[in-house]
Enzyme design. Structure first.
Site, PDB file in Angstrom:
ATOM      1  N   CYS A 125     -19.599  62.841  -3.036  1.00  0.00           N
ATOM      2  CA  CYS A 125     -19.705  62.524  -1.606  1.00  0.00           C
ATOM      3  C   CYS A 125     -20.550  63.522  -0.833  1.00  0.00           C
ATOM      4  O   CYS A 125     -21.218  63.152   0.136  1.00  0.00           O
ATOM      5  CB  CYS A 125     -18.319  62.370  -1.011  1.00  0.00           C
ATOM      6  SG  CYS A 125     -17.513  60.877  -1.641  1.00  0.00           S
ATOM      7  N   GLU A 133     -12.714  59.494   2.746  1.00  0.00           N
ATOM      8  CA  GLU A 133     -13.035  58.290   1.976  1.00  0.00           C
ATOM      9  C   GLU A 133     -11.766  57.458   1.820  1.00  0.00           C
ATOM     10  O   GLU A 133     -10.713  58.002   1.463  1.00  0.00           O
ATOM     11  CB  GLU A 133     -13.582  58.655   0.585  1.00  0.00           C
ATOM     12  CG  GLU A 133     -13.920  57.419  -0.241  1.00  0.00           C
ATOM     13  CD  GLU A 133     -14.471  57.735  -1.632  1.00  0.00           C
ATOM     14  OE1 GLU A 133     -14.742  58.907  -1.924  1.00  0.00           O
ATOM     15  OE2 GLU A 133     -14.621  56.779  -2.413  1.00  0.00           O
ATOM     16  N   VAL A 136     -15.831  68.053  -0.543  1.00  0.00           N
ATOM     17  CA  VAL A 136     -15.729  67.663  -1.957  1.00  0.00           C
ATOM     18  C   VAL A 136     -16.111  66.201  -2.115  1.00  0.00           C
ATOM     19  O   VAL A 136     -15.964  65.420  -1.191  1.00  0.00           O
ATOM     20  CB  VAL A 136     -14.301  67.890  -2.489  1.00  0.00           C
ATOM     21  CG1 VAL A 136     -13.946  69.363  -2.431  1.00  0.00           C
ATOM     22  CG2 VAL A 136     -13.257  67.054  -1.752  1.00  0.00           C
ATOM     23  N   THR A 137     -16.550  65.839  -3.315  1.00  0.00           N
ATOM     24  CA  THR A 137     -16.983  66.742  -4.357  1.00  0.00           C
ATOM     25  C   THR A 137     -18.487  66.968  -4.230  1.00  0.00           C
ATOM     26  O   THR A 137     -19.202  66.088  -3.742  1.00  0.00           O
ATOM     27  CB  THR A 137     -16.651  66.185  -5.772  1.00  0.00           C
ATOM     28  OG1 THR A 137     -17.375  64.946  -5.953  1.00  0.00           O
ATOM     29  CG2 THR A 137     -15.190  65.934  -5.944  1.00  0.00           C
ATOM     30  N   LYS A 194     -14.718  56.464   6.000  1.00  0.00           N
ATOM     31  CA  LYS A 194     -15.862  55.849   5.312  1.00  0.00           C
ATOM     32  C   LYS A 194     -15.399  55.095   4.066  1.00  0.00           C
ATOM     33  O   LYS A 194     -14.566  55.586   3.312  1.00  0.00           O
ATOM     34  CB  LYS A 194     -16.896  56.925   4.964  1.00  0.00           C
ATOM     35  CG  LYS A 194     -16.402  58.015   4.035  1.00  0.00           C
ATOM     36  CD  LYS A 194     -17.451  59.102   3.933  1.00  0.00           C
ATOM     37  CE  LYS A 194     -17.140  60.180   2.933  1.00  0.00           C
ATOM     38  NZ  LYS A 194     -17.054  59.771   1.547  1.00  0.00           N
ATOM     39  N   ASP A 238     -14.385  64.823   3.199  1.00  0.00           N
ATOM     40  CA  ASP A 238     -13.311  64.320   2.317  1.00  0.00           C
ATOM     41  C   ASP A 238     -12.361  65.392   1.772  1.00  0.00           C
ATOM     42  O   ASP A 238     -11.957  65.337   0.596  1.00  0.00           O
ATOM     43  CB  ASP A 238     -13.925  63.553   1.129  1.00  0.00           C
ATOM     44  CG  ASP A 238     -14.744  62.361   1.560  1.00  0.00           C
ATOM     45  OD1 ASP A 238     -14.840  62.113   2.769  1.00  0.00           O
ATOM     46  OD2 ASP A 238     -15.300  61.678   0.682  1.00  0.00           O
ATOM     47  N   GLN A 242     -37.493  71.892  -5.605  1.00  0.00           N
ATOM     48  CA  GLN A 242     -38.779  71.378  -5.106  1.00  0.00           C
ATOM     49  C   GLN A 242     -38.976  71.704  -3.615  1.00  0.00           C
ATOM     50  O   GLN A 242     -39.322  70.839  -2.815  1.00  0.00           O
ATOM     51  CB  GLN A 242     -38.871  69.873  -5.325  1.00  0.00           C
ATOM     52  CG  GLN A 242     -38.728  69.469  -6.797  1.00  0.00           C
ATOM     53  CD  GLN A 242     -38.720  67.967  -6.947  1.00  0.00           C
ATOM     54  OE1 GLN A 242     -39.759  67.332  -6.800  1.00  0.00           O
ATOM     55  NE2 GLN A 242     -37.565  67.410  -7.246  1.00  0.00           N
TER      56      GLN A 242
HETATM   57  C1  C5J Z   1     -15.712  62.233  -3.139  1.00  0.00           C
HETATM   58  C2  C5J Z   1     -15.152  60.967  -5.117  1.00  0.00           C
HETATM   59  N1  C5J Z   1     -15.250  62.504  -1.937  1.00  0.00           N
HETATM   60  N2  C5J Z   1     -15.495  61.939  -5.959  1.00  0.00           N
HETATM   61  N3  C5J Z   1     -15.188  61.136  -3.767  1.00  0.00           N
HETATM   62  O1  C5J Z   1     -16.526  62.951  -3.671  1.00  0.00           O
HETATM   63  O2  C5J Z   1     -14.777  59.883  -5.559  1.00  0.00           O
END
Ligand code: C5J
Length: 242
Positions: free
Chosen positions: A168, A78, A163-164, A135, A30, A208
Site C-alpha cells: 500500500c 484499507e 504499512v506495508t 480505501k 493503513d 533512477q
Molecule cells: C497494505 C496489504 N496496507 N499488504 N495492505 O499494504 O494487503
C-alpha cells in the site's frame, strides 16, 4: 492551505529536497490492527505481524511533531463495506476461504469497516480534524477523495509512513507521483512482513534519480521540521511575520 511553517531541506536519497511544510501533508498508510496485531488479516495470511511493530514508535514521533507544528495529517485504512459490494471478487477469492476478506476473525470480520481489526492502532489513533480515508484498494487515491482533499489544502509534498512498504505504501506513492506530488517516504516509519521487500520497495522509489520519490528517515524529517519552525519563530521575533 496548511500552516505557515516555512521551508527546510530534508536530507533524503537520491538527493536532499527542499519542502515548504505549509504545503506538505503527513500521510499514514493503513496502520490498522488487522495488519499489525495478532489475529488480523496479516497474520491470517501467514505473516509474522511483529515485524511491523518497529515502525510504530518513529511514526508516532513524526505524528506528534507534525501535530505540534499544525501540519496537515491524513490517515488511511484499507477495508470494505460489510456487504462486500466494493470488494472485487478477484480480491476476495484469494487465500483459504476461512481467512478471506469478510471472514470472521478474532478481531471481527477481516478488513471490514467498523470491525475492531479494521481500526487504527491506538498509538497512532487519529485525533479530531485529521481525515481518515477509507480505501477499497491498495492505493490511497483509488476510489477515494484523497486527491481532492490534498488539492483543497494546497498540498504539494507528501511525507509517507505506514504499512506495508511494498504494497500500500508503494502503490500510493506511485499514484501520488503520477498526480504531481513529491513523496518523501520515511524508511523507519514503514515496514513489511518481508525485510527484503521493505528494502526493495524503498530502492524502487529512489532509483533512477528518484523515479517515484525520495527516501528519508524520521530523524532527518524531524530535523527539517524543527529547522523550519525555528526559522519561522525568528521571522516572527523580527516582526516580519511570513
Ligand atoms: C497494505 C496489504 N496496507 N499488504 N495492505 O499494504 O494487503
Amino acid at each position: 492551505m496548511g500552516v505557515a511553517v516555512g521551508f527546510a531541506i530534508i536530507e533524503a536519497e537520491p538527493s536532499p529536497l527542499q519542502v515548504e511544510f505549509g504545503r506538505t501533508a503527513l500521510i499514514i498508510i493503513d496502520m490498522q490492527r488487522d495488519f499489525l496485531e495478532p489475529g488480523g488479516f496479516g497474520e491470517a495470511l501467514g505473516n509474522d505481524v511483529s515485524r511491523l511493530a518497529a515502525a510504530v514508535p518513529p511514526c508516532r514521533a513524526v505524528l506528534e511533531a507534525f501535530r505540534r507544528a499544525g501540519v496537515f495529517v491524513i490517515h488511511t485504512r484499507e477495508g470494505h463495506r460489510p456487504d462486500l459490494s466494493d470488494a472485487p471478487p478477484a480480491k476476495i477469492e484469494r487465500g483459504s476461504s476461512s481467512l478471506r476478506i469478510g471472514a470472521p476473525g478474532p478481531m471481527g470480520r477481516i478488513l471490514i469497516r467498523g470491525e475492531p481489526g479494521h481500526d487504527i492502532v491506538k498509538e497512532l489513533y487519529p485525533i479530531e480534524g485529521e481525515p481518515v480515508i477509507d480505501k477499497p484498494g491498495k492505493g490511497a487515491f483509488y476510489q477515494t477523495e484523497l486527491d481532492l482533499m490534498l488539492r483543497n489544502h494546497g498540498i504539494e509534498n507528501l511525507i509517507v509512513c505506514g504499512v506495508t512498504t511494498e504494497v500500500c505504501v508503494n502503490t500510493t506513492v506511485r499514484e501520488a507521483n503520477d498526480r504531481g506530488y513529491r513523496c518523501i517516504v520515511l524508511a523507519d516509519c514503514c515496514a513489511s512482513y518481508f525485510p527484503e521487500f521493505h528494502e526493495a520497495g524503498l530502492a524502487m522509489i529512489k532509483a533512477q534519480g528518484g523515479i517515484f520519490g525520495w527516501v528519508s528517515g524520521s530523524r532527518e524529517c524531524l530535523a527539517a521540521l524543527a529547522k523550519a519552525m525555528d526559522k519561522q519563530a525568528a521571522r516572527y521575533a523580527r516582526g516580519s511575520g511570513l
